[in-house]
Design a protein around this motif. Structure first.
Motif, mmCIF file in Angstrom:
data_model
loop_
_atom_site.group_PDB
_atom_site.id
_atom_site.type_symbol
_atom_site.label_atom_id
_atom_site.label_comp_id
_atom_site.label_asym_id
_atom_site.label_seq_id
_atom_site.Cartn_x
_atom_site.Cartn_y
_atom_site.Cartn_z
ATOM 1 N N LEU A 135 0.843 -1.187 0.000
ATOM 2 C CA LEU A 135 0.000 0.000 0.000
ATOM 3 C C LEU A 135 0.883 1.243 0.000
ATOM 4 O O LEU A 135 1.699 1.438 0.895
ATOM 5 N N LYS A 136 0.688 2.105 -1.006
ATOM 6 C CA LYS A 136 1.579 3.251 -1.210
ATOM 7 C C LYS A 136 1.191 4.474 -0.375
ATOM 8 O O LYS A 136 2.055 5.282 -0.021
ATOM 9 N N THR A 137 -0.091 4.602 -0.092
ATOM 10 C CA THR A 137 -0.518 5.827 0.570
ATOM 11 C C THR A 137 -0.852 5.576 2.040
ATOM 12 O O THR A 137 -1.206 4.460 2.449
ATOM 13 N N ALA A 138 -0.776 6.648 2.787
ATOM 14 C CA ALA A 138 -1.101 6.566 4.223
ATOM 15 C C ALA A 138 -2.566 6.206 4.417
ATOM 16 O O ALA A 138 -2.923 5.469 5.356
ATOM 17 N N GLU A 139 -3.428 6.705 3.553
ATOM 18 C CA GLU A 139 -4.859 6.429 3.689
ATOM 19 C C GLU A 139 -5.153 4.943 3.517
ATOM 20 O O GLU A 139 -5.941 4.353 4.259
ATOM 21 N N GLN A 140 -4.482 4.323 2.505
ATOM 22 C CA GLN A 140 -4.674 2.876 2.298
ATOM 23 C C GLN A 140 -4.188 2.080 3.498
ATOM 24 O O GLN A 140 -4.819 1.107 3.940
ATOM 25 N N GLN A 141 -3.058 2.488 4.032
ATOM 26 C CA GLN A 141 -2.492 1.790 5.200
ATOM 27 C C GLN A 141 -3.421 1.926 6.414
ATOM 28 O O GLN A 141 -3.624 0.963 7.172
ATOM 29 N N GLN A 142 -3.986 3.095 6.613
ATOM 30 C CA GLN A 142 -4.888 3.305 7.744
ATOM 31 C C GLN A 142 -6.176 2.494 7.573
ATOM 32 O O GLN A 142 -6.734 1.983 8.548
ATOM 33 N N GLN A 143 -6.616 2.381 6.328
ATOM 34 C CA GLN A 143 -7.811 1.568 6.070
ATOM 35 C C GLN A 143 -7.534 0.098 6.401
ATOM 36 O O GLN A 143 -8.367 -0.573 7.024
ATOM 37 N N LEU A 144 -6.372 -0.415 5.962
ATOM 38 C CA LEU A 144 -6.014 -1.806 6.288
ATOM 39 C C LEU A 144 -5.867 -1.990 7.803
ATOM 40 O O LEU A 144 -6.292 -3.013 8.360
ATOM 41 N N ALA A 145 -5.282 -0.978 8.438
ATOM 42 C CA ALA A 145 -5.111 -1.069 9.898
ATOM 43 C C ALA A 145 -6.464 -1.184 10.586
ATOM 44 O O ALA A 145 -6.624 -1.965 11.555
ATOM 45 N N ARG A 146 -7.462 -0.431 10.076
ATOM 46 C CA ARG A 146 -8.791 -0.516 10.682
ATOM 47 C C ARG A 146 -9.409 -1.899 10.451
ATOM 48 O O ARG A 146 -10.064 -2.455 11.341
ATOM 49 N N GLN A 147 -9.160 -2.471 9.264
ATOM 50 C CA GLN A 147 -9.680 -3.817 8.986
ATOM 51 C C GLN A 147 -9.015 -4.860 9.906
ATOM 52 O O GLN A 147 -9.681 -5.740 10.465
#
Length: 687
Positions: A573-585
């Motif tokens: 995941l390249k962006t911080a937003e994608q990483q935060q979304q995965l972290a929430r999952q």
């Protein structure tokens, strides 16, 4: 058998055959010497010749030989002198009416004649002892004065000694069965015996009698009485009562002797001691006689090669029952402790018996445990369903083994605490060997019997066995990790067997995480949880503690497999937003796993931080903050390696290689493991 090893209240026994000197006992045969003495008295004839006095005195002094050989008719001949020269008319006879005899003058007047004293003694009148002693002293005075001829003195002494023989037999006959004699009559006999002892001591103190007379003192009546007590003890203890079936001959014999000795000595203490002069030591006389006889019987028995049961009985008797139930019993302790009877067997003999007992007992324990395991193994192979107890699969094997060991330990402790300690160490070795054999037999069953109908039920029954074994071992030996190792291995293999099919069913579901690129991770995880939930009833027949342990393994498997899928390096995941979304999952999935497993009984709180902390590492963007989180994570899970960290950091596509390297270096610092450390990442392969 152990419960019967007491001397009071033995169930199923008949009344003991007793001796005449104890209440309720059957009449006992009199000794040969008594019968012969009375027979010789009845044979008195006025034509008999007076035997030499020296022969009679020699016979008096050699008591042991006299008891073994038949007495000569000298006593009958001796009493023939009572009839020689007596008057035809006017002389009292033994058949003279009692009222006339009682009107005779006492010691204040003329002494009774020899014939009168004999008649009194024939009728059992012990009052004749006092005039007889006066007659003896008169004879000594006459000899000292020198007025009488030697023939007359010898004849007079023969008469006196014949009367003393008759008096002695009367007194000792009464003392032989003292509890059958009225108290006043017994006191009278004891008074005569005491007076004779005093006269013996006086004679020893004043010197020998005049040389013309044969020395007749000391007469040693007290010694004769003690010999009679010893004979009575032997006759009393040599009988054998009938006990309930199931006892060996040696057990019956020594149980009888123990109970007889205890009851007899209690009677001596309660009924005879108050009547006997203290210097006679009546309790000691009886106690020592009983002790000597029993000790001799034990020593003779110990010379033989005894069976296991009799070896135990002998040790229990010598070390426990005799000293505790007799010597230190409430009614006898005060008396017998002063006497200090000592042990029934020498220490060396006791040690040999103890060594034999320990060897026999350990061999028996080993054989019984092997037999129990063989029987249990046959049930497994024959597909016999285990019992159900309180809803759990149950096996009797653990109960059988614990009972075998406990009974053996109790037997040793019942003898002496020291012997119990020795047995405990030996049993520890045998139990460890058994548990290893048990583990091997169980492993073989797991490999060979997978297709049997009751395979899983028997697996659970054996896992449940571990609880009984573990509780027993921890209570008895406390620190016992080495001893419990085979049980841990058995339980682990059993859990693996029970969970194998479940984990196999979950494998394709976990693959969906990577196949769908985590798009539907929540749905996939719900499917996984639902599968596990449906299978949980299969494990309800485990004990609660083992069901919790098994649920912890399920919990660990879910967390581990989730991390495995997260570390596959297929998600970048390249962006911080994608990483935060995965972290929430990941965090949501972690909460679902934790909630389900906790509700299902998992005690694995140590797993609660595994996924949330990884979610936090994925969410953070600042390398320094990531370092702090990684360092904290490593304290919770020390087996979290650089390889595992690299797999997680690979998800963060916006980190430079230098930043990754810097973050990885934080694991070079040894922060020390968390106190609740258990393996997690060591079960996960990366790369």
């Amino acid at each position: 058998m152990l419960k019967m090893m007491t001397f009071q209240g033995l169930a199923g026994q008949r009344p003991m055959p007793g001796a005449p000197d104890f209440p309720g006992s059957p009449q006992k045969l009199r000794s040969t010497s008594e019968v012969e003495s009375e027979a010789s008295m009845s044979e008195t004839s006025s034509e008999d010749l007076v035997p030499p006095l020296e022969a009679e005195v020699a016979q008096e002094r050699d008591e042991e030989d006299a008891s073994k050989k038949k007495k000569p008719k000298g006593l009958a001949s001796m009493f023939s002198i009572f009839t020689k020269g007596k008057k035809k008319k006017g002389q009292p006879s033994s058949a003279e009416p009692e009222d006339k005899r009682e009107s005779r003058p006492g010691l204040g007047g003329p002494l009774p004649t020899v014939e009168e004293l004999k008649a009194d003694l024939d009728c059992g009148r012990l009052e004749a002892a006092e005039p007889l002693m006066a007659l003896e002293r008169e004879l000594q005075a006459m000899a000292a004065a020198g007025g009488a001829s030697e023939e007359e003195l010898v004849q007079r002494q023969s008469k006196v000694e014949a009367l003393y023989v008759l008096l002695r037999n009367q007194v000792l006959s009464l003392l032989r069965r003292p509890l059958e004699v009225p108290p006043e009559r017994l006191r009278q006999a004891l008074a005569v015996l005491a007076e004779q002892e005093r006269e013996d001591r006086r004679a020893l103190a004043t010197g020998s009698e005049p040389s013309i007379l044969v020395a007749t003192r000391p007469r040693h009546w007290l010694q004769r009485w003690r010999q009679g007590v010893a004979q009575e003890a032997e006759e009393r203890l040599s009988q054998l009562a009938t006990y309930a079936d199931g006892l060996s001959e040696a057990e019956r014999k020594f149980l009888y002797m123990g109970r007889t000795m205890k009851e007899d000595l209690e009677a001596v203490v309660e009924r005879l001691k108050p009547l006997f002069p203290a210097e006679f030591g009546v309790v000691a006389a009886y106690a020592e006689s009983y002790h000597r006889y029993i000790a001799a019987q034990l020593a003779a028995l110990a010379q033989f090669e005894l069976c296991d049961r009799d070896t135990y009985m002998l040790l229990l008797w010598v070390q426990k029952l005799y000293p505790n139930d007799i010597i230190n019993s409430p009614k006898l302790a005060g008396e017998l402790q002063e006497i200090k009877l000592g042990s029934l067997l020498p220490p060396k003999q006791i040690r040999l018996l103890e060594a034999t007992f320990l060897s026999n007992e350990v061999a028996s324990v080993k054989e019984l445990m092997a037999r129990a395991l063989e029987l249990e193994s046959q049930h497994w192979v024959q597909d016999v369903a285990p019992q159900r107890l309180n809803g759990h699969c149950h096996s009797e094997l653990a109960i059988d083994i614990i009972q075998i060991i406990s009974q053996s330990q109790a037997k040793a402790e019942k003898i002496t605490p020291d012997l119990g300690t020795q047995m405990k160490h030996m049993l520890l070795v045998e139990l460890a060997a058994f548990l290893r054999s048990y583990q091997r037999a169980f492993d073989e069953f797991l490999e060979r019997c997978k297709q049997l109908t009751n395979y899983r039920a028997n697996v659970m029954a054996n896992i449940n066995n571990c609880l009984s074994f573990r509780t027993f071992v921890e209570q008895k030996w406390q620190t016992s990790q080495d001893l419990l190792a085979p049980l841990g291995e058995l339980k682990s293999r059993g859990f693996d067997t029970l969970l194998q099919s479940l984990f196999w069913d979950l494998k394709p579901l976990f693959k969906k995480f990577t196949q769908t690129r985590w798009a539907a991770s929540a749905q996939t995880l719900e499917e996984i949880v639902s599968t596990v939930e449906k299978r949980l009833p299969e494990f309800w027949e485990l004990q609660d503690c083992f069901r919790e342990e098994l649920m912890e393994l399920v919990h660990l498997h879910l967390v581990k497999e989730y991390i495995v899928r997260l570390s596959k390096r297929r998600l970048v995941l390249k962006t911080a937003e994608q990483q935060q979304q995965l972290a929430r999952q990941v965090l949501a999935n972690a909460n679902l796993i934790q909630h389900f497993c906790t509700q299902s009984g998992s005690p694995a709180t140590w797993l609660h931080q595994a996924l949330p902390k990884l979610a936090e590492i994925i969410r953070l963007q600042d390398p320094s903050a990531i370092k702090i989180e990684v360092a904290t994570y490593a304290t919770w899970y020390p087996d979290f390696s650089k390889g595992h960290l690299s797999a997680i950091l690979a998800i963060k596509g916006n980190l430079s290689s230098s930043e990754v390297k810097s973050i990885r270096s934080i694991l070079d610092v040894n922060t020390g493991p968390h106190e609740s450390f258990k393996s997690l990442f060591s079960l996960i392969k990366v790369g």
